[in-house]
Design a protein around this motif. Sequence first.
Motif, PDB file in Angstrom:
ATOM      1  N   LEU A 216       0.737  -0.927   0.075  1.00 37.51           N
ATOM      2  CA  LEU A 216       0.258   0.176  -0.442  1.00 37.51           C
ATOM      3  C   LEU A 216       1.157   1.831  -0.144  1.00 37.51           C
ATOM      4  CD1 LEU A 216      -3.141   1.434   0.825  1.00 37.51           C
ATOM      5  CD2 LEU A 216      -2.126   1.132   2.877  1.00 37.51           C
ATOM      6  N   SER A 217       0.083   2.235  -0.818  1.00 40.07           N
ATOM      7  CA  SER A 217       1.191   3.513  -1.138  1.00 40.07           C
ATOM      8  C   SER A 217       0.167   4.180  -1.579  1.00 40.07           C
ATOM      9  CB  SER A 217       2.633   3.583  -1.959  1.00 40.07           C
ATOM     10  OG  SER A 217       2.375   3.580  -3.751  1.00 40.07           O
ATOM     11  N   GLY A 218       1.022   5.721  -0.702  1.00 38.77           N
ATOM     12  CA  GLY A 218       0.388   6.825  -1.397  1.00 38.77           C
ATOM     13  C   GLY A 218      -0.785   7.131  -0.433  1.00 38.77           C
ATOM     14  N   ALA A 219      -1.124   6.237   0.879  1.00 37.16           N
ATOM     15  CA  ALA A 219      -2.945   6.202   1.469  1.00 37.16           C
ATOM     16  C   ALA A 219      -2.714   7.387   2.920  1.00 37.16           C
ATOM     17  CB  ALA A 219      -3.331   4.670   1.619  1.00 37.16           C
ATOM     18  N   SER A 220      -3.914   7.801   2.524  1.00 34.18           N
ATOM     19  CA  SER A 220      -4.144   8.745   3.885  1.00 34.18           C
ATOM     20  C   SER A 220      -5.585   8.248   4.719  1.00 34.18           C
ATOM     21  CB  SER A 220      -4.062  10.108   3.127  1.00 34.18           C
ATOM     22  OG  SER A 220      -5.561  10.453   2.379  1.00 34.18           O
ATOM     23  N   ALA A 221      -5.517   8.494   5.773  1.00 32.29           N
ATOM     24  CA  ALA A 221      -6.679   8.365   6.809  1.00 32.29           C
ATOM     25  C   ALA A 221      -7.562   9.479   7.487  1.00 32.29           C
ATOM     26  CB  ALA A 221      -7.415   6.829   7.013  1.00 32.29           C
ATOM     27  N   SER A 222      -8.252  10.029   7.814  1.00 33.73           N
ATOM     28  CA  SER A 222      -8.438  10.752   8.315  1.00 33.73           C
ATOM     29  C   SER A 222     -10.254  10.820   9.501  1.00 33.73           C
ATOM     30  CB  SER A 222      -9.068  11.618   8.030  1.00 33.73           C
ATOM     31  OG  SER A 222     -10.751  12.042   7.217  1.00 33.73           O
ATOM     32  N   TYR A 223     -10.072  10.612  10.547  1.00 30.32           N
ATOM     33  CA  TYR A 223     -11.119  10.835  11.900  1.00 30.32           C
ATOM     34  C   TYR A 223     -11.688  11.885  12.522  1.00 30.32           C
ATOM     35  CZ  TYR A 223     -13.657   8.916  16.205  1.00 30.32           C
ATOM     36  OH  TYR A 223     -14.793   9.018  16.873  1.00 30.32           O
ATOM     37  N   ASP A 224     -12.910  12.198  12.233  1.00 32.90           N
ATOM     38  CA  ASP A 224     -13.249  13.482  12.921  1.00 32.90           C
ATOM     39  C   ASP A 224     -14.667  13.151  14.089  1.00 32.90           C
ATOM     40  OD1 ASP A 224     -11.147  15.801  12.351  1.00 32.90           O
ATOM     41  OD2 ASP A 224     -11.538  14.587  10.202  1.00 32.90           O
ATOM     42  N   THR A 225     -14.267  13.627  15.026  1.00 31.52           N
ATOM     43  CA  THR A 225     -15.814  13.689  15.533  1.00 31.52           C
ATOM     44  C   THR A 225     -16.022  15.030  16.634  1.00 31.52           C
ATOM     45  OG1 THR A 225     -16.988  12.297  17.167  1.00 31.52           O
ATOM     46  CG2 THR A 225     -15.291  11.655  17.403  1.00 31.52           C
ATOM     47  N   GLY A 226     -17.141  15.275  16.394  1.00 32.22           N
ATOM     48  CA  GLY A 226     -17.900  16.752  17.184  1.00 32.22           C
ATOM     49  C   GLY A 226     -17.278  17.609  16.977  1.00 32.22           C
ATOM     50  N   GLU A 227     -17.873  19.419  17.066  1.00 35.96           N
ATOM     51  CA  GLU A 227     -17.536  20.208  16.400  1.00 35.96           C
ATOM     52  C   GLU A 227     -16.890  21.075  16.388  1.00 35.96           C
ATOM     53  OE1 GLU A 227     -19.632  20.477  14.294  1.00 35.96           O
ATOM     54  OE2 GLU A 227     -21.433  19.532  15.054  1.00 35.96           O
ATOM     55  N   ALA A 228     -15.757  20.750  18.058  1.00 38.92           N
ATOM     56  CA  ALA A 228     -14.302  21.036  18.578  1.00 38.92           C
ATOM     57  C   ALA A 228     -13.933  21.123  17.446  1.00 38.92           C
ATOM     58  CB  ALA A 228     -14.545  21.148  19.564  1.00 38.92           C
ATOM     59  N   GLN A 229     -12.998  22.619  17.118  1.00 36.24           N
ATOM     60  CA  GLN A 229     -12.153  22.688  16.116  1.00 36.24           C
ATOM     61  C   GLN A 229     -10.331  21.009  17.117  1.00 36.24           C
ATOM     62  OE1 GLN A 229     -11.312  24.226  13.662  1.00 36.24           O
ATOM     63  NE2 GLN A 229     -13.336  24.598  13.510  1.00 36.24           N
ATOM     64  N   PRO A 230      -9.607  20.971  16.135  1.00 36.43           N
ATOM     65  CA  PRO A 230      -8.236  20.536  16.422  1.00 36.43           C
ATOM     66  C   PRO A 230      -7.521  21.061  17.396  1.00 36.43           C
ATOM     67  CG  PRO A 230      -8.956  19.962  14.393  1.00 36.43           C
ATOM     68  CD  PRO A 230      -9.915  21.518  14.906  1.00 36.43           C
ATOM     69  N   GLU A 232      -3.848  21.259  19.679  1.00 34.43           N
ATOM     70  CA  GLU A 232      -2.790  21.201  19.316  1.00 34.43           C
ATOM     71  C   GLU A 232      -1.657  20.343  19.896  1.00 34.43           C
ATOM     72  OE1 GLU A 232      -0.363  24.556  20.070  1.00 34.43           O
ATOM     73  OE2 GLU A 232      -1.289  25.913  19.347  1.00 34.43           O
ATOM     74  N   GLY A 233      -0.971  18.654  18.739  1.00 32.42           N
ATOM     75  CA  GLY A 233      -0.404  18.582  19.559  1.00 32.42           C
ATOM     76  C   GLY A 233      -1.304  16.525  19.360  1.00 32.42           C
ATOM     77  N   PHE A 234      -1.515  15.438  19.829  1.00 33.77           N
ATOM     78  CA  PHE A 234      -2.346  14.455  19.538  1.00 33.77           C
ATOM     79  C   PHE A 234      -3.693  14.738  19.413  1.00 33.77           C
ATOM     80  CE2 PHE A 234      -4.342  10.449  20.228  1.00 33.77           C
ATOM     81  CZ  PHE A 234      -4.117   9.985  18.864  1.00 33.77           C
ATOM     82  N   ASP A 235      -4.977  14.686  18.799  1.00 32.12           N
ATOM     83  CA  ASP A 235      -5.851  14.227  19.125  1.00 32.12           C
ATOM     84  C   ASP A 235      -6.762  13.364  19.877  1.00 32.12           C
ATOM     85  OD1 ASP A 235      -8.910  15.711  20.256  1.00 32.12           O
ATOM     86  OD2 ASP A 235      -8.737  16.900  19.132  1.00 32.12           O
ATOM     87  N   ALA A 236      -7.691  12.930  20.125  1.00 30.29           N
ATOM     88  CA  ALA A 236      -7.640  11.473  19.674  1.00 30.29           C
ATOM     89  C   ALA A 236      -9.327  11.710  18.731  1.00 30.29           C
ATOM     90  CB  ALA A 236      -7.878  10.505  20.960  1.00 30.29           C
ATOM     91  N   SER A 237      -9.578  13.077  19.070  1.00 31.02           N
ATOM     92  CA  SER A 237     -11.090  13.757  18.116  1.00 31.02           C
ATOM     93  C   SER A 237     -11.064  13.763  16.480  1.00 31.02           C
ATOM     94  CB  SER A 237     -12.035  14.506  19.372  1.00 31.02           C
ATOM     95  OG  SER A 237     -11.981  14.220  20.429  1.00 31.02           O
ATOM     96  N   HIS A 238      -9.602  13.929  16.596  1.00 25.88           N
ATOM     97  CA  HIS A 238      -9.083  14.548  15.182  1.00 25.88           C
ATOM     98  C   HIS A 238      -7.860  14.210  14.644  1.00 25.88           C
ATOM     99  CE1 HIS A 238     -12.751  17.517  15.434  1.00 25.88           C
ATOM    100  NE2 HIS A 238     -12.702  17.726  16.443  1.00 25.88           N
ATOM    101  N   MET A 239      -8.316  12.972  13.803  1.00 29.61           N
ATOM    102  CA  MET A 239      -6.585  12.817  13.254  1.00 29.61           C
ATOM    103  C   MET A 239      -6.909  12.175  12.478  1.00 29.61           C
ATOM    104  SD  MET A 239      -6.710   9.263  16.720  1.00 29.61           S
ATOM    105  CE  MET A 239      -8.091   8.503  15.972  1.00 29.61           C
ATOM    106  N   ALA A 240      -5.473  12.633  11.505  1.00 30.15           N
ATOM    107  CA  ALA A 240      -4.852  12.427  10.617  1.00 30.15           C
ATOM    108  C   ALA A 240      -3.868  11.811  10.167  1.00 30.15           C
ATOM    109  CB  ALA A 240      -4.993  13.723   9.748  1.00 30.15           C
ATOM    110  N   VAL A 241      -4.300  10.601   9.324  1.00 35.30           N
ATOM    111  CA  VAL A 241      -3.415  10.100   8.839  1.00 35.30           C
ATOM    112  C   VAL A 241      -2.403  10.312   7.457  1.00 35.30           C
ATOM    113  CG1 VAL A 241      -1.380   7.938   9.044  1.00 35.30           C
ATOM    114  CG2 VAL A 241      -3.427   8.498  10.910  1.00 35.30           C
ATOM    115  N   ARG A 242      -1.584  10.532   7.390  1.00 37.41           N
ATOM    116  CA  ARG A 242      -0.677  10.825   5.621  1.00 37.41           C
ATOM    117  C   ARG A 242      -0.119  10.561   5.469  1.00 37.41           C
ATOM    118  NH1 ARG A 242      -0.177  15.406   8.164  1.00 37.41           N
ATOM    119  NH2 ARG A 242       2.282  16.725   7.846  1.00 37.41           N
ATOM    120  N   ASN A 243       0.632   9.933   4.035  1.00 39.21           N
ATOM    121  CA  ASN A 243       2.152   9.785   3.341  1.00 39.21           C
ATOM    122  C   ASN A 243       2.038   8.280   3.561  1.00 39.21           C
ATOM    123  OD1 ASN A 243       2.037  11.821   2.111  1.00 39.21           O
ATOM    124  ND2 ASN A 243       3.773  12.477   3.602  1.00 39.21           N
ATOM    125  N   ILE A 244       1.129   6.933   4.144  1.00 39.87           N
ATOM    126  CA  ILE A 244       1.704   5.846   4.602  1.00 39.87           C
ATOM    127  C   ILE A 244       1.658   4.869   3.012  1.00 39.87           C
ATOM    128  CG2 ILE A 244      -0.429   3.746   5.301  1.00 39.87           C
ATOM    129  CD1 ILE A 244      -2.631   6.158   6.316  1.00 39.87           C
TER     130      ILE A 244
END
Length: 287
Positions: A216-230, A232-244
């Motif tokens: 697998l190359s050139g992949a990405s994934a994201s997960y967002d829940t709630g209305e609050a803005q992400p 700073e740092g790691f936020d379990a409610s707003h995760m975004a992974v790229r360049n997988i």
Amino acid sequence: MVLLYIPPVQNLLRREVTAYASKATGMQIQVERIDLRFPLNLLVRGVQVVQPGSDTADIQHPDTLLNLGSLNVRVQAWPLLKGKVEVDEVTLSQVAVNSANLIEGMQIKGVLGRFFLQSHGVDLSNETAVVNRTELSDTHIQLLMTDTTTTPKDTTASAPVNWKVNLHQLKLKNVSFGMKLPADSMKMAAYIGEATIDDAKADLKNQFYGLKQFLLSGASASYDTGEAQPSEGFDASHMAVRNIRIGLDSLLYEGRNMNAVIREITMEERSGLSITCLLYTSPSPRD
């Protein structure tokens, strides 16, 4: 049976069948061309299915449920008499779908660029199948859950599935999937740049699954829940992974046993966390 291969007869059947289907379903169904060639080579082009919409302020808003560019199916005739299926080609291209309100609780929208399948070795009596090659490209699907109420569990007993499937090669290119649950403001999305699977096997009766190689190359994934803005740092409610990028060899899953040779894993998370490599050190005899 011979008349089915004559173009004027095919045109007559196309008009009659589409007219009957439109009347029976209440939808506007159009088929530009149906071509059946000897022995079993079917070509369908220019299919459109439109569902009449409701009148709002004297304006009708129809929903186009399906747009199909072309479908080509080539199946060998003689093996069918022996209970075997030899598929030389199934090609589907330029498809747009919209389930509108046909499925209770959800709506599916998306496009399919091209799908190709070749399968030589489907034995209906012994429940075995060989898929030589499968390709899917330029496909993007969106799933919108409009009703999150739980449905009663289906307790109807089903017949056991004993099929054994061998997949020689699977290729994915430019494929994405997104899902949204408005009730709790949850959104998930995944994108695959390129992915290949070589020599995969599945034994549904014994629950055995394995493959020789996965990349697998050139992949990405994201997960967002709630209305609050992400935050700073790691936020379990707003995760975004790229360049997988993931490379696996000899993956095996059977019962509680799962084995795999991890060749490479790299990825980057929105917060700055990244995985550049994985190292495995075999334990010493004293450990």
